[in-house]
Design a protein around this motif. Structure first.
Motif, PDB file in Angstrom:
ATOM      1  N   ALA A  81     -22.673   5.468  17.404  1.00  0.00           N
ATOM      2  CA  ALA A  81     -23.289   5.513  16.071  1.00  0.00           C
ATOM      3  C   ALA A  81     -24.715   6.062  16.155  1.00  0.00           C
ATOM      4  O   ALA A  81     -25.203   6.695  15.216  1.00  0.00           O
ATOM      5  CB  ALA A  81     -23.288   4.128  15.435  1.00  0.00           C
ATOM      6  N   GLU A  82     -25.366   5.823  17.279  1.00  0.00           N
ATOM      7  CA  GLU A  82     -26.706   6.394  17.474  1.00  0.00           C
ATOM      8  C   GLU A  82     -26.601   7.899  17.635  1.00  0.00           C
ATOM      9  O   GLU A  82     -27.413   8.654  17.119  1.00  0.00           O
ATOM     10  CB  GLU A  82     -27.346   5.814  18.738  1.00  0.00           C
ATOM     11  N   GLU A  83     -25.579   8.301  18.388  1.00  0.00           N
ATOM     12  CA  GLU A  83     -25.426   9.719  18.675  1.00  0.00           C
ATOM     13  C   GLU A  83     -25.110  10.509  17.413  1.00  0.00           C
ATOM     14  O   GLU A  83     -25.663  11.575  17.186  1.00  0.00           O
ATOM     15  CB  GLU A  83     -24.294   9.885  19.692  1.00  0.00           C
ATOM     16  N   ASN A  84     -24.213   9.991  16.579  1.00  0.00           N
ATOM     17  CA  ASN A  84     -23.813  10.758  15.397  1.00  0.00           C
ATOM     18  C   ASN A  84     -24.638  10.412  14.163  1.00  0.00           C
ATOM     19  O   ASN A  84     -24.384  10.932  13.081  1.00  0.00           O
ATOM     20  CB  ASN A  84     -22.304  10.594  15.126  1.00  0.00           C
ATOM     21  N   GLY A  85     -25.613   9.532  14.326  1.00  0.00           N
ATOM     22  CA  GLY A  85     -26.535   9.253  13.219  1.00  0.00           C
ATOM     23  C   GLY A  85     -26.057   8.179  12.256  1.00  0.00           C
ATOM     24  O   GLY A  85     -26.813   7.756  11.381  1.00  0.00           O
ATOM     25  N   LEU A  86     -24.807   7.715  12.406  1.00  0.00           N
ATOM     26  CA  LEU A  86     -24.306   6.703  11.469  1.00  0.00           C
ATOM     27  C   LEU A  86     -25.043   5.380  11.600  1.00  0.00           C
ATOM     28  O   LEU A  86     -24.995   4.536  10.697  1.00  0.00           O
ATOM     29  CB  LEU A  86     -22.798   6.489  11.684  1.00  0.00           C
ATOM     30  N   ILE A  87     -25.761   5.200  12.706  1.00  0.00           N
ATOM     31  CA  ILE A  87     -26.526   3.972  12.899  1.00  0.00           C
ATOM     32  C   ILE A  87     -27.557   3.790  11.778  1.00  0.00           C
ATOM     33  O   ILE A  87     -27.938   2.660  11.456  1.00  0.00           O
ATOM     34  CB  ILE A  87     -27.217   3.949  14.290  1.00  0.00           C
TER      35      ILE A  87
END
Ligand code: C2E
Ligand code: MG
Ligand code: MG
Ligand code: MG
Length: 275
Positions: A81-87
């Motif tokens: 989620a950090e990588e794809n920004g959903l975080i």
């Protein structure tokens, strides 16, 4: 199976890499669906004041329940989620959900404190401080009742940037904690310059059910350093009575761990009737 790049470097696409790429894409779309369909939940784990056993606060921990009922641990989706920004969206949901629950609890336990985990990506989001402010005003939480936890590795990754961002958050009046302290590479001189209030000593510091003299010496040094820097100390991962007793003797302020209380659904935790 091999493809020539412009530089003449040969990149091999193993079938397993293909499967990994596919798994990542699937996880990303699953996380999007999870957000849209409300598949996230929060559990809470108490922070116990070691001096008297009182519950000082709770830490919100995100859980993902897939439609088939399987639970996915944060370690298995937060990094993606950090990588794809959903975080960003997940983190905003966590803030507001935890804020709402803390406000409900504080009606009967006015001193209850809330800790929320914040990822590195969230910290760099220019809108993050505004999200925190919204949470405080929306649920009428005094800023000092909220602690944002940032992992040591995030803070040490970009020290100068971290100081600037933490200073903005401190301006809101919230408290800040260094999470998983001792697992990254803190420069101790640097720690002194961070505007943080609390040190969460990682559970790696208590690897033995019966803490050894060496374990204790190391934790004592950390606790003393924290005290010198006027930081409150929390020891994570207390799993045995012997560990609890040892941490109490060392003068650690707060403790968390399965021996004290496992993370639990909010309905099962701190109901004023049971308390
Ligand atoms: P953390 O913030 O250091 O949280 C403590 C973790 O240790 C939690 O795992 C908790 O369930 C576990 N734990 C507590 N007591 C014990 C114990 O006595 N023994 C052992 N072995 N473990 C214990 P969890 O819930 O799986 O969370 C793992 C990590 O995921 C957290 O570590 C935190 O870094 C991250 N995380 C959790 N919720 C969130 C969230 O809402 N946002 C972000 N960005 N990260 C989160
Ligand atoms: Mg934490
Ligand atoms: Mg931690
Ligand atoms: Mg930890």
């Amino acid at each position: 199976k091999a493809k020539k790049e412009g530089t003449g470097k040969v990149v091999v696409f193993a079938p397993q890499m293909h499967a990994e790429a596919l798994a990542r894409l699937t996880l990303t779309s699953d996380l999007q669906r999870a957000l849209a369909h409300g598949e996230f939940r929060l559990q809470y784990q108490p922070l116990i004041r070691l001096a008297d056993g009182a519950t000082a606060g709770v830490e919100a921990l995100v859980r993902w329940r897939r439609p088939d009922g399987r639970y996915v641990a944060p370690a298995d989706f937060v990094p993606m989620a950090e990588e794809n920004g959903l975080i960003m969206d997940i983190g905003r949901w966590v803030l507001l959900e935890a804020g709402a629950q803390a406000a409900r609890w504080r009606e009967t336990m006015p001193d209850l404190h809330l800790n929320v985990n914040v990822s590195g990506r969230q910290l760099t989001d220019p809108g993050f401080a505004a999200d925190v402010r919204l949470m405080l005003t929306e649920f009428r939480l005094p800023p000092t009742a909220v602690t944002l936890e940032l992992t040591e590795s995030v803070l040490m990754n970009d020290p100068a940037g971290a100081i600037a961002r933490l200073t903005d958050l401190k301006a809101l009046g919230v408290r800040l904690a260094v999470d998983d302290f001792g697992t990254g590479y803190s420069s101790l001189s640097y720690l002194q310059r961070l505007p943080v209030d609390e040190l969460k000593i990682d559970q790696a510091f208590i690897p033995h059910a019966e803490p050894t003299a060496e374990d204790l010496a190391v934790i004592r040094a950390v606790v003393e350093m924290a005290r010198a820097l006027r930081l409150r100390t929390v020891i994570e991962g207390i799993e045995t009575e012997a560990q609890l007793a040892a941490m109490r003797r060392l003068g650690c302020d707060l403790g968390q761990g399965f021996h004290l209380c496992r993370p639990a659904d909010p309905e099962r935790l701190l109901s004023p009737v049971a308390a």
